[in-house]
Design a protein around this motif. Structure first.
Motif, PDB file in Angstrom:
ATOM      1  N   LYS A   1       6.198  21.242  -3.456  1.00  0.00           N
ATOM      2  CA  LYS A   1       6.307  22.572  -4.076  1.00  0.00           C
ATOM      3  C   LYS A   1       4.994  22.853  -4.803  1.00  0.00           C
ATOM      4  CE  LYS A   1       8.796  25.163  -7.642  1.00  0.00           C
ATOM      5  NZ  LYS A   1       7.643  25.291  -8.560  1.00  0.00           N
ATOM      6  N   ASP A   2       4.370  23.957  -4.406  1.00  0.00           N
ATOM      7  CA  ASP A   2       3.073  24.329  -4.981  1.00  0.00           C
ATOM      8  C   ASP A   2       2.056  23.205  -4.861  1.00  0.00           C
ATOM      9  OD1 ASP A   2       4.117  26.819  -5.697  1.00  0.00           O
ATOM     10  OD2 ASP A   2       4.810  26.074  -7.641  1.00  0.00           O
TER      11      ASP A   2
ATOM     12  N   HIS B   1      10.833  29.074  -8.678  1.00  0.00           N
ATOM     13  CA  HIS B   1       9.987  30.021  -7.958  1.00  0.00           C
ATOM     14  C   HIS B   1       8.680  29.351  -7.537  1.00  0.00           C
ATOM     15  CE1 HIS B   1       7.951  33.724  -6.870  1.00  0.00           C
ATOM     16  NE2 HIS B   1       6.920  33.300  -7.590  1.00  0.00           N
ATOM     17  N   GLY B   2       8.270  29.542  -6.269  1.00  0.00           N
ATOM     18  CA  GLY B   2       7.008  28.958  -5.815  1.00  0.00           C
ATOM     19  C   GLY B   2       6.941  28.832  -4.312  1.00  0.00           C
ATOM     20  N   THR B   3       5.948  28.081  -3.852  1.00  0.00           N
ATOM     21  CA  THR B   3       5.693  27.887  -2.430  1.00  0.00           C
ATOM     22  C   THR B   3       6.128  26.483  -2.021  1.00  0.00           C
ATOM     23  OG1 THR B   3       3.795  29.369  -2.537  1.00  0.00           O
ATOM     24  CG2 THR B   3       3.915  27.896  -0.647  1.00  0.00           C
ATOM     25  N   TYR B   4       6.947  26.407  -0.963  1.00  0.00           N
ATOM     26  CA  TYR B   4       7.506  25.135  -0.512  1.00  0.00           C
ATOM     27  C   TYR B   4       6.939  24.760   0.860  1.00  0.00           C
ATOM     28  CZ  TYR B   4      10.865  25.440  -4.321  1.00  0.00           C
ATOM     29  OH  TYR B   4      11.444  25.512  -5.562  1.00  0.00           O
ATOM     30  N   GLN B   5       6.738  23.475   1.053  1.00  0.00           N
ATOM     31  CA  GLN B   5       6.176  22.978   2.303  1.00  0.00           C
ATOM     32  C   GLN B   5       6.771  21.614   2.610  1.00  0.00           C
ATOM     33  OE1 GLN B   5       2.002  22.101   2.151  1.00  0.00           O
ATOM     34  NE2 GLN B   5       1.716  22.425   4.324  1.00  0.00           N
ATOM     35  N   CYS B   6       7.017  21.364   3.907  1.00  0.00           N
ATOM     36  CA  CYS B   6       7.491  20.033   4.302  1.00  0.00           C
ATOM     37  C   CYS B   6       6.395  19.320   5.093  1.00  0.00           C
ATOM     38  CB  CYS B   6       8.782  20.104   5.112  1.00  0.00           C
ATOM     39  SG  CYS B   6       8.633  20.910   6.714  1.00  0.00           S
TER      40      CYS B   6
ATOM     41  N   TYR C   1       9.182  31.731   0.091  1.00  0.00           N
ATOM     42  CA  TYR C   1       9.134  32.090  -1.314  1.00  0.00           C
ATOM     43  C   TYR C   1      10.549  32.233  -1.864  1.00  0.00           C
ATOM     44  CZ  TYR C   1       4.158  32.960  -1.061  1.00  0.00           C
ATOM     45  OH  TYR C   1       2.808  32.811  -0.906  1.00  0.00           O
ATOM     46  N   ILE C   2      10.836  31.520  -2.921  1.00  0.00           N
ATOM     47  CA  ILE C   2      12.103  31.697  -3.619  1.00  0.00           C
ATOM     48  C   ILE C   2      11.843  32.670  -4.763  1.00  0.00           C
ATOM     49  CG2 ILE C   2      13.845  30.582  -5.048  1.00  0.00           C
ATOM     50  CD1 ILE C   2      13.561  28.135  -3.415  1.00  0.00           C
TER      51      ILE C   2
END
Length: 427
Positions: free
Chosen positions: A145-146, A175-180, A200-201
């Motif tokens: 996250k972020d 709230h933020g940017t998520y990546q796997c 984006y949540i």
């Protein structure tokens, strides 16, 4: 003879499908060549090299053996190559040395993406989840996250295989940017596709009047460009559209993501049959050179900060032929009316000309000296020719129909004259 240990490095080894792997040994090339070098896979012979080479079936074009060190290279890997490999080396003095190692063959990871249900998220009331999807040999999945590692705890939890992260309920801190990040048996890497699929949540502390405006149905024509309008109507000042995503909803199956426009990462068309023909202008979708298979239901998903996410669906109908525009129809009607008017004018002129060219004059003359009847059309001025007047004696004179008719012929004008003379006999 005694069996030597440690002539192979510590394993296991890993290799990708269609790739190459090399089994090296710790042996130093001897002064005299080894009497025998043999490799086997799960007990089956790969190659036995003495004075001649005996190669197992399926390995002729896939292996290379270094007789000096006993190293083996294996090419064009397949998943079935995973297993235990054994090397046996017999030196010049008859000393036998042996080593074993395990090879794991994996499939490269492709098609990585993140999916999340489209919904308006309200702080401390709504819940959501993010799922990491991909194909290939996946050993581990890491979430960030972020740009930082995301760990379980509090409102955040993970599924057993770590493919899905759950947030129950959402909070402003989520709230933020998520990546796997996906890892194979050998290495971990971040796919560029994942970077384009940032989720984006967003949170909605106060619900206001926002909406996405789309057309219920849009008609496209084969070979032409078409635009599917989509407009975000903010409910308050200061709202920013962070991401626009268009999906195709097939009659059967899951939604097909077509294109994503992100404020930080730009526009990215996904790997679909529309990839080379789609673009986003503001929030609207543009499809160039429309094909019949493009018809269907399309969804415009808009994420705005801080209000949340919104969507609208429009149906694209594809027709083969474009109908005539009102301007073209008006032009055709005017042209037809002008043509009819010209034809009517020409017909009228021809009729008048023929009428004038067929005028007849009739003159009745009494030989007693008085003219009893002269019939002649008024207005029309024509030449009258008198010729060959014959007299016939009769008490009751009757018109003579044996009079000769004289025609005066010209190029385009003919005038007919007929003269009848009457004479009374004395009683």
């Amino acid at each position: 003879m005694c069996a030597g240990e440690g002539i192979l490095p510590l394993g296991p080894l890993s290799g990708a499908v269609a790739g190459t792997v090399k089994f090296t040994t710790t042996l130093i090339p001897p002064e005299s060549p080894f009497l025998s070098v043999s490799w086997s896979f799960n007990g089956s012979n790969i190659i036995t090299s003495t004075s001649i080479n005996v190669t197992g079936p399926g390995y002729d074009s896939r292996i290379s053996l270094d007789r000096a060190t006993g190293a083996l290279e294996l090419r064009n890997l397949v998943l079935e190559d995973s297993g235990e490999y054994t090397v046996t080396v017999i030196a010049d003095r008859g000393l036998q040395q042996q080593g074993k190692i395990t090879l794991n063959v994996y499939v490269m990871i492709t098609g990585a993406t993140i999916r999340s249900p489209a919904a308006i998220l309200i702080e401390d009331k709504s819940s959501t989840n993010l799922s990491c999807e991909a194909s290939g040999s996946i050993s581990t999945i890491l979430w960030m996250k972020d740009g930082l590692s995301l760990h379980s705890g509090g409102r955040v939890s993970f599924s057993m295989d770590n493919r899905t992260v759950f947030i129950q309920p959402v909070h402003s801190s989520n709230h933020g940017t998520y990546q796997c990040q996906l890892c194979t048996m050998k290495t971990c890497s971040k796919s560029p596709i994942i970077l384009l699929e940032l989720m984006y949540i967003t949170l909605l502390p106060v619900l206001e009047a926002q909406k996405v405006k789309v057309w219920p149905e849009v008609t496209g024509y084969l070979g032409q460009d078409v635009t599917l309008p989509c407009h975000f109507i903010p409910g308050s000042k200061g709202e920013n559209v962070t991401q626009v995503q268009w999906d195709l909803n097939p009659p059967q199956g899951e939604k097909l993501n077509i294109i994503v426009s992100n404020g930080n990462y730009g526009v990215a068309a996904q790997n679909t049959f529309l990839k080379e023909r789609v673009d986003i202008k503001e929030q609207s979708l543009i499809i160039r050179q429309v094909e019949m298979r493009d018809a269907g239901s399309y969804t415009c998903n808009i994420a705005a900060f801080p209000s949340g996410s919104f969507e609208g669906t429009t149906n694209l109908v594809v027709q083969k032929q474009m109908p005539l525009s009102p301007k073209m129809v008006s032009a055709i009607v005017i042209a037809v009316m002008l043509l009819l008017l010209i034809m009517a004018t020409i017909t009228y002129l021809i009729f008048i000309r023929r009428l004038h060219s067929s005028v007849r004059h009739r003159v009745h003359i009494d030989t007693g000296g008085s003219v009893i009847d002269v019939a002649r059309p008024p207005v029309i001025e024509e030449d009258v020719v008198y010729s060959d007047i014959k007299l016939k004696s009769s008490r009751d004179a009757t018109p003579s129909f044996n009079d000769k008719h004289t025609e005066t012929a010209r190029a385009d004008d003919v005038t007919y004259s007929e003269v009848v003379v009457l004479r009374q006999q004395p009683k």
